[in-house]
Design an enzyme around this catalytic site. Structure first.
Site, PDB file in Angstrom:
ATOM      1  CD  GLU A 169      21.152  16.086  -7.903  1.00  0.00           C
ATOM      2  OE1 GLU A 169      21.261  16.347  -6.690  1.00  0.00           O
ATOM      3  OE2 GLU A 169      21.443  14.963  -8.389  1.00  0.00           O
TER       4      GLU A 169
ATOM      5  CB  CYS B 182      24.648  10.513  -5.107  1.00  0.00           C
ATOM      6  SG  CYS B 182      24.016   8.828  -5.110  1.00  0.00           S
TER       7      CYS B 182
ATOM      8  CG  HIS C 204      20.366  12.672  -5.725  1.00  0.00           C
ATOM      9  ND1 HIS C 204      21.379  12.783  -6.647  1.00  0.00           N
ATOM     10  CD2 HIS C 204      20.288  11.365  -5.400  1.00  0.00           C
ATOM     11  CE1 HIS C 204      21.896  11.582  -6.880  1.00  0.00           C
ATOM     12  NE2 HIS C 204      21.265  10.705  -6.137  1.00  0.00           N
TER      13      HIS C 204
END
Ligand code: ADP
Ligand code: MG
Lengths: 101, 732, 236, 101
Positions: free
Chosen positions: C205, C86, C203
């Site tokens: 994560e 990002c 994302h």
């Protein structure tokens, strides 16, 4: 809305000139400009310690047709006030130039 | 002194007399300005204080009730949850983006001021009719501003509510709530403790932001130039985030003895409140305050509402370490002065003493008013309306589509997909559910969060409306399986000096307080916003409740989506409903009137307890509270959430409009595996909670029958279009 | 093995990346602050999401001049693995470590939602355990994810197979409707020509635990582990 | 970094003039400008049908000290290229004016 209609009519009727308008919109002086602060800090970190008073605003460029430059200016003034800037926190200024000149 | 001065500053003659008495002399103009802001309604709660005392604020879990920057509630395992809601209605009406953004920034500071790591934002919004371009501008700007600040600071915005009504046209409501968590023992209060300790300002430079109501008649200020005019407060979320991280670091390292954010009334409020709470005094030098503009007067420095600033009380020996923390992020820090023992707040300016006031008087000396109140005429008039004469124009299916596509009911995804709701990787259920659920990494438990209020109902019956707001907010928590442990409230009303408005206020607070008592959920903080009026027209009385619940295991959180085909669908709870004040009347018949269904708080409590038990025992697939639009909307929404259809049989019914669209509290739509049926029947019987079998989940279509007649049949796609595309269409 | 997560002023997904590596994958990880130099020999450095310097001026524009960036450039040149997520992706393009630029979403709004990614290429340390054509469900949350590169650069990206992920629908079709931000060629993630530096707007994560709705993000981290086990990444 | 040091030295050494720099940053022609499109649509909705080619960019204003206007221009050029614009997608132009003139 009356104003616009007037301009609109004006434009339909007589305009055949093209103008380039450039509008600069900046935050009013007393209004905090966090972007300006961040950019100034960054410029200083890059070694440009001789900079100050950085302000970040918007720049709008457009072409418009109008009968004459005065009419063009009036319209740009109006659209700047109504749409391009937010009078509560921003000021604007503009220049008008006949296209192709 | 010319008596015009205090009146122009919004103080009454009597209030001025009290000030002179409390100070023991006539205050100078700077001092009078400080009184003016601190004794304003916003800071002193002079019209609401006596009513707020009706709220139950204690409970076994309450660590800190109202009075500090935020409430604190024990969540076990040595941890606490910290939360508060606050309004930013008036700034948002002027500049929606910045108004909303600074509202979010302000409530964020209230949470980390206490030492808590913020973990979630919520918001409650009201706007006028979206036909009006100005309203669309406000709506878009507010949503952008909430996202603009929240996304940047990296705290997820996980839930909220948005309603529309012409009464909010010129006066939108923007209520922002923040929730944080912390180890119980690291709680810090806004107290200026320890004589000789340093008073430190960190964060943004001070400018002429939001110095309002300060129209001076004095000579020195008569030449106010254009540039000196009060400026709209602009938020700097980047700075806000750094300030949050650094402040929390100083708290974690035990480097500070007191912390206070700067909210309304700026430095004046921070100084006098911290000194007053600690029973100390403070002496500062205004020349040490880092300024953004030249030539600021002492009163401007003292009342500026520049954002992203914090006040820290630090032992001299720890200054160097505090400096180190703030230096890491290159944050400005200024030592303004020190804590004194005499109970006075003293400010020096260019070597001269310009302020010397008793902190208690400025912060807490304002009078408390008990305004007159009177039942408004409309109240009985509107209650007389008989809604049974309003059949659905065009049939039930059309009426349901109409409801689903009304901005009040339609999916708010257009707004919430502009909020980062998954940052921090703790969001188990984000926007769109009954309540948001976040997991707590530190304890493995979960928090459920919800914010609710219904201005229309409260307008028709403020007493019941107040109870409903509390009941609905807590019911939403129970729908995900969480136990309500505390609430915060934001009371949005018109001008309290009007007896009819104060009646609304008093009734609503009484109802809320009663509901809190019965449901055993304490109020640990909140906010009052009066004078929500444009040209004498008040908004609907709109109390908003932010509720926090605890879930032992976030993995067990129940959703509101229908599961598999063949699951059974039932209505759990009281069958009494009313069309009075319903969304149906508003959206389909253009009418706001009628008598509301009553609420039995004891029953509500039993119902919520039982619902939580069913969820804890993992007997349910879904649970959804019946609210706006009644049964029909709840069914449609559950179908849409689960991408499933349902076939429902209402049996023989005389008043189908009432059954489908009537509204009332204490009703939950549940679905479950057929195998759990007996157990659920038994458990609800046990507490005498009615359980009505409605139908089963099927594919793709919602079918509602009454005695073998199909009275409504809609495909998922039709409903999706009605429900899901309204805002993209209107707002682009 | 050691992983580093860079913290710029305004990073806000540093915590999430750290948590995933440490608590979900049980890997050694530490923060690297913006004003530090990289001293340790990291196996992977993550530039996390967030709003570095408020994203003022342009996303990533100011962060790329942070003191730490000089050593990150060195690290990249030495072949170290870098993943920009990002805002981290934006910083990498601003710094010239990845081609192209990321600017305002075409619909002008911030967008937080689950999207689907088609794995375009598994010949990279970031995708090695995936099959080409795999569809991953991973969230996006950004306002400036609109990928632009001039036609020559795009051609090069395609020829060198530097496009790692494209936005697609649930079935893996790369369509305009599945594109959440207007990115050219639906580009969601790319790597450099040496294939040791990658950037992606979604994302991963945030897609590492079933409780949060998807574990597809682990494909990327497990790919990285796999290639590290094999002794690093050699081009080709 | 060497460049900056040079300017920095130059500035320490000789500069005593103040300049106002105004920098306009616009998206390159080949880059789609979604903001420009949105503003143009809004203008048309307001009745300004005579507008076209709207582009929205950034406007940065700053004060800098320099020995002379040529030096000031060089520095503004450099900071525009390095920080204020991203050459992959943006063009810039600027004007310099001695302050107080
Ligand atoms: N409606 C309410 N219900 C409960 N507590 C309230 C309410 N309104 C205000 N309070 C409490 O009064 C105190 C002062 O509120 P406020 O002035 O809004 O705080 P701040 O200074 O942080 O803005 C707070 O502790 C707040 O929780
Ligand atoms: Mg406070």
């Amino acid at each position: 809305m009356k104003h616009i209609v007037k301009y609109f009519v004006a434009w339909r009727g007589e305009s055949n000139l093209q103008f380039i308008a450039k509008v600069e919109v900046t935050l009013k002086k007393a209004v905090l400009d966090p972007q300006g602060v961040a950019v100034e800090n960054s410029l200083k970190a890059l070694g440009y310690n001789n900079t100050s008073g950085v302000r970040v605003g918007k720049y709008i460029e457009l072409t418009l047709e109008a009968g004459n430059s005065k009419d063009a200016a009036l319209q740009v003034e109006e659209m700047s006030r109504r749409l391009l800037s937010n009078p509560v926190i921003e000021d604007f200024s503009y220049t008008i130039q006949e296209a192709g000149r | 002194m010319d008596n015009v001065a205090w009146r122009e500053l919004g103080l009454t003659d009597e209030e001025y007399r009290m000030i002179v008495e409390q100070v023991g002399r006539e205050p100078n103009l700077t001092e009078l300005n400080m009184y003016s802001v601190m004794w304003s309604e916003h800071c002193s709660y002079k019209h609401s204080r006596s009513s707020l005392s009706l709220f139950p604020t204690c409970g076994p879990r309450v660590i800190q009730g109202p009075g500090e920057n935020a409430g604190v509630v024990d969540i076990g395992d040595g941890w606490a949850v910290v939360f508060k809601i606050e309004s930013h209605n008036h700034p948002s009406a002027i500049e929606p983006y910045q108004g909303a953004a600074t509202g979010v920034g302000g409530i964020l500071r209230d949470i980390f001021t206490m030492g808590a790591q913020p973990v979630a934002f919520l918001n409650s919004l009201r706007f006028g009719d979206l036909e009006d371009p100005r309203v669309r501008y406000l709506f878009d700007g507010v949503v952008a501003g909430i996202g603009g600040y929240g996304n940047c600071v990296g705290i997820p915005t996980v839930a909220g509510e948005i309603y529309f009504d012409p009464c909010y046209s010129g006066n939108p409501l923007v209520n922002a709530m923040c929730v944080g968590v912390m180890p119980k023992d690291s709680l810090v209060l806004g107290k200026a403790c320890g004589i000789g300790n340093l008073v430190i300002l960190v964060g943004a430079r001070t400018g002429r932001d939001g110095i309002h109501g300060v129209t001076f008649a004095s000579e020195e200020l008569s030449e106010e130039s254009e540039e000196k005019r009060p400026a709209v407060q602009v938020g700097d979320p980047f700075l806000g985030k750094l300030l949050m991280d650094a402040t929390l670091e100083t708290i974690r390292k035990s480097l500070v003895c007191g912390v206070q954010d700067f909210g309304g009334a700026g430095l004046t409020c921070a100084l006098t409140e911290t000194a007053s709470r600690a029973g100390t005094g403070i002496e500062i030098d205004l020349d040490q305050v880092p300024l953004r503009e030249e030539g600021m007067q002492p009163y401007e420095i003292l009342t500026s509402e520049s954002q992203e600033r914090m006040l820290l009380i630090v032992e001299p020996g720890k200054l160097a370490e505090v400096e180190k923390v703030f230096q890491r992020w290159e944050l400005p820090l200024a030592v303004l002065g020190k804590v004194t023992s005499d109970g006075n707040v003293v400010a020096l300016y260019r070597g001269e003493k310009v302020v010397e006031l008793p902190a208690d008087s400025v912060a807490g000396g304002a009078p408390a008013y008990n305004p007159e109140y009177r039942e408004p005429v409309y109240y009985n008039e509107l209650a007389k309306f008989d809604p049974s004469v309003m059949p659905p124009p065009g049939g039930f299916g059309k009426a349901l589509l109409k409801l689903l596509s009304s901005p009040d009911v339609a999916s708010k995804e257009w707004a919430w997909r502009r909020y980062d709701y998954s940052v921090r990787t703790c969001t188990v259920q984000g926007p769109g559910g009954e309540a948001a659920v976040i997991r707590l990494r530190e304890t493995g438990k979960g928090l459920a969060l919800s914010v609710d209020g219904n201005g229309r109902l409260t307008y028709l019956n403020p007493y019941i409306g107040g109870m409903m707001a509390v009941a609905e907010a807590t019911r939403n928590l129970s729908c995900v399986g969480a136990e309500p442990i505390g609430i915060t409230d934001c009371l949005n009303f018109g001008n309290p000096e009007k007896p009819e408005i104060f009646w609304q206020f008093r009734q609503a607070v009484t109802g809320m307080a009663e509901a809190c008592r019965e449901l055993e959920v304490p109020v640990v903080g909140g906010n009052v916003s009066f004078y929500n009026e444009v040209e004498g027209e008040a908004i609907y009385p709109t109390p908003v409740v932010g509720a926090v619940g605890l879930l032992d295991n976030p993995e067990k959180a129940c959703s509101n989506a229908l599961g598999s085909e063949g699951d059974l669908i039932c209505l759990l709870g009281a069958p009494e409903v009313s069309l009075g004040g319903s969304q149906y009347l508003k959206s389909c018949c253009n009418k706001v009137a009628g008598r509301l269904a009553d609420i039995d708080l004891q029953f509500e409590k039993r119902l919520q307890e039982k619902l939580r038990l069913l969820i804890a025992e993992e007997l349910l697939v879904s649970a959804r509270d019946l609210s706006d639009g009644g049964l029909s909307v709840a069914l449609a929404e559950s179908c849409l959430a689960g991408n499933r259809g349902a076939v429902i049989d209402l049996g023989r019914m005389d008043n189908l409009v009432m059954q489908l669209f009537g509204e009332g509290p204490s009703r939950i739509l549940i679905s479950f595996k057929p195998g759990n049926r007996d157990k659920i029947v038994m458990l609800s019987k046990e507490s005498s909670i009615p359980l009505t079998f409605l139908g089963i989940a099927i594919e793709n279509t919602l079918i509602i029958k009454s005695d073998d007649d199909i009275i409504l049949k809609l495909s998922l796609d039709e409903m999706k279009e009605a429900y899901g595309e309204v805002f993209s269409c209107i707002m682009g | 093995m050691k992983f580093g997560v860079v913290v710029f002023p305004g990073s806000n997904c540093d915590l999430d990346a750290y948590h995933l590596l440490k608590d979900v994958l049980n890997l050694p990880v530490e923060y690297i602050y913006y004003n530090q130099k990289i001293v340790n020999n990291y196996d992977l450095i993550i530039l996390p999401g967030g709003f570095t310097y408020g994203d003022y001026l342009r996303s990533g524009a100011i962060a790329r001049f942070s003191p730490v960036m000089d050593t990150i450039v060195d690290f990249a040149e030495r072949g170290g693995l870098i993943l920009g997520i990002c805002n981290g992706f934006q910083v990498l393009t601003e710094a010239g470590l990845l081609p192209g630029a990321l600017y305002r979403n075409s619909h002008l709004q911030f967008r937080c939602e689950k999207v689907y990614l088609k794995v375009e290429n598994n010949n990279s340390p970031f995708t090695v355990i995936a099959k080409e054509g795999d569809v991953l469900k991973i969230p996006v949350a950004h306002g400036d994810g609109n990928y632009y590169a001039d036609p020559a650069t795009l051609k090069e990206l395609e020829n060198n197979k530097q496009i790692l992920f494209r936005y697609c629908d649930q079935e893996g079709n790369v369509t305009e409707q599945a594109n959440p931000n207007g990115s050219l060629l639906n580009i969601a993630g790319i790597c450099n020509s040496k294939r040791n530096v990658a950037g992606m707007m979604p994302h991963p994560e945030r897609a590492g635990e079933a409780l949060l709705g998807s574990t597809d993000g682990l494909v990327i981290f497990k790919s990285i582990l796999k290639s590290l086990e094999r002794g690093g990444w050699t081009d080709g």
